[in-house]
Design a protein around this motif. Structure first.
Motif, PDB file in Angstrom:
ATOM      1  N   ARG A   1      -4.762  -0.128  -6.342  1.00  0.00           N
ATOM      2  CA  ARG A   1      -3.385   0.241  -6.707  1.00  0.00           C
ATOM      3  C   ARG A   1      -2.429  -0.055  -5.564  1.00  0.00           C
ATOM      4  N   ILE A   2      -2.878   0.195  -4.328  1.00  0.00           N
ATOM      5  CA  ILE A   2      -2.018  -0.036  -3.164  1.00  0.00           C
ATOM      6  C   ILE A   2      -1.843  -1.532  -2.910  1.00  0.00           C
ATOM      7  N   TYR A   3      -2.915  -2.322  -2.944  1.00  0.00           N
ATOM      8  CA  TYR A   3      -2.762  -3.735  -2.595  1.00  0.00           C
ATOM      9  C   TYR A   3      -2.020  -4.539  -3.649  1.00  0.00           C
ATOM     10  N   ARG A   4      -1.795  -3.989  -4.817  1.00  0.00           N
ATOM     11  CA  ARG A   4      -1.021  -4.694  -5.848  1.00  0.00           C
ATOM     12  C   ARG A   4       0.490  -4.689  -5.574  1.00  0.00           C
TER      13      ARG A   4
ATOM     14  N   LYS B   1       0.493  -6.395   2.703  1.00  0.00           N
ATOM     15  CA  LYS B   1      -0.145  -7.618   3.186  1.00  0.00           C
ATOM     16  C   LYS B   1      -1.647  -7.443   3.376  1.00  0.00           C
ATOM     17  N   SER B   2      -2.086  -6.231   3.721  1.00  0.00           N
ATOM     18  CA  SER B   2      -3.507  -5.964   3.950  1.00  0.00           C
ATOM     19  C   SER B   2      -3.816  -4.510   3.635  1.00  0.00           C
ATOM     20  N   VAL B   3      -5.057  -4.267   3.184  1.00  0.00           N
ATOM     21  CA  VAL B   3      -5.570  -2.911   3.001  1.00  0.00           C
ATOM     22  C   VAL B   3      -7.007  -2.910   3.488  1.00  0.00           C
ATOM     23  N   TYR B   4      -7.334  -1.943   4.353  1.00  0.00           N
ATOM     24  CA  TYR B   4      -8.672  -1.836   4.920  1.00  0.00           C
ATOM     25  C   TYR B   4      -9.206  -0.424   4.724  1.00  0.00           C
ATOM     26  N   LEU B   5     -10.483  -0.305   4.375  1.00  0.00           N
ATOM     27  CA  LEU B   5     -11.161   0.988   4.376  1.00  0.00           C
ATOM     28  C   LEU B   5     -11.587   1.244   5.810  1.00  0.00           C
TER      29      LEU B   5
ATOM     30  N   SER C   1       7.891   6.488   0.858  1.00  0.00           N
ATOM     31  CA  SER C   1       8.297   7.716   0.172  1.00  0.00           C
ATOM     32  C   SER C   1       8.334   7.575  -1.350  1.00  0.00           C
ATOM     33  N   GLU C   2       8.668   6.399  -1.858  1.00  0.00           N
ATOM     34  CA  GLU C   2       8.836   6.236  -3.304  1.00  0.00           C
ATOM     35  C   GLU C   2       7.612   5.651  -4.007  1.00  0.00           C
ATOM     36  N   LYS C   3       6.837   4.851  -3.309  1.00  0.00           N
ATOM     37  CA  LYS C   3       5.706   4.188  -3.969  1.00  0.00           C
ATOM     38  C   LYS C   3       4.353   4.700  -3.470  1.00  0.00           C
ATOM     39  N   LEU C   4       4.145   4.652  -2.166  1.00  0.00           N
ATOM     40  CA  LEU C   4       2.822   4.965  -1.621  1.00  0.00           C
ATOM     41  C   LEU C   4       2.487   6.453  -1.712  1.00  0.00           C
ATOM     42  N   SER C   5       3.366   7.292  -1.201  1.00  0.00           N
ATOM     43  CA  SER C   5       3.052   8.725  -1.153  1.00  0.00           C
ATOM     44  C   SER C   5       3.067   9.390  -2.525  1.00  0.00           C
ATOM     45  N   THR C   6       3.611   8.715  -3.535  1.00  0.00           N
ATOM     46  CA  THR C   6       3.645   9.303  -4.877  1.00  0.00           C
ATOM     47  C   THR C   6       2.369   9.020  -5.669  1.00  0.00           C
ATOM     48  N   LEU C   7       1.482   8.200  -5.163  1.00  0.00           N
ATOM     49  CA  LEU C   7       0.223   7.937  -5.863  1.00  0.00           C
ATOM     50  C   LEU C   7      -0.620   9.206  -5.888  1.00  0.00           C
ATOM     51  N   ASP C   8      -1.285   9.461  -7.008  1.00  0.00           N
ATOM     52  CA  ASP C   8      -2.039  10.700  -7.209  1.00  0.00           C
ATOM     53  C   ASP C   8      -3.054  10.974  -6.110  1.00  0.00           C
ATOM     54  N   SER C   9      -3.788   9.958  -5.678  1.00  0.00           N
ATOM     55  CA  SER C   9      -4.880  10.164  -4.724  1.00  0.00           C
ATOM     56  C   SER C   9      -4.421  10.297  -3.282  1.00  0.00           C
TER      57      SER C   9
END
Length: 166
Positions: free
Chosen positions: A89-92, A97-101, A125-133
């Motif tokens: 969901r985040i990398y979409r 540019k990058s997502v790493y575990l 504030s509007e996209k990332l922190s509003t994700l359920d997980s």
């Protein structure tokens, strides 16, 4: 996938300079041009070589300096899919540019680019922190790149000889 020594050698050369001509690459690994092209085709088809990219120093382009941020994200993994679903969901998002575990205090490290700090703040504030997980985020703004993917930026005309004193 198990690779031959020649295939690994080709990958290592291309990782340093993806623009190297095939003829030069073939000479460097002591293969014919046809053999080298066949290996390249195999590596591309099997997605060992995912993409050829250019490393750009945007600070040198007027009006395109932009802002890069690294965001530490703590998330609640979902049963059966772990961190994969939230990472997807985040990398979409196009800004990402990058997502790493990651191991440690945070679960994911997210690298994003924007035109300004406020654009990145709005993303968080509007996209990332509003994700359920997503439980929490910590944003770090990159102030200056010294070295990226093995390439040193702004070496200039400095004298890199070692100073010898009596």
């Amino acid at each position: 996938m198990k690779l031959t020594e020649k295939e690994i050698e080709i990958i290592e050369i291309l990782e340093k300079d993806a623009r190297i001509p095939t003829e030069t690459l073939a000479k460097m690994v002591s293969l014919s041009v046809d053999e080298t092209e066949a290996i390249l085709k195999k590596l591309e088809e099997t997605k060992v070589i995912v993409q050829y990219t250019a490393l750009v120093d945007w600070r040198k382009v007027d009006g395109h300096e932009g802002v890069t941020a690294m965001i530490d994200v703590k998330v609640t993994p979902k049963r059966g899919v772990g961190f994969d679903e939230v990472a997807e969901r985040i990398y979409r998002f196009p800004e990402v540019k990058s997502v790493y575990l990651m191991s440690g205090a945070y679960d994911l490290s997210v690298v994003i680019e924007g035109r300004s700090m406020s654009e990145i703040a709005n993303f968080v504030s509007e996209k990332l922190s509003t994700l359920d997980s997503v439980i929490s985020t910590t944003t770090h703004f990159i102030l200056k790149k010294y070295k990226h993917d093995g390439t040193v930026f702004d070496q200039g005309d400095q004298d890199h000889r070692i100073v010898m004193a009596p």
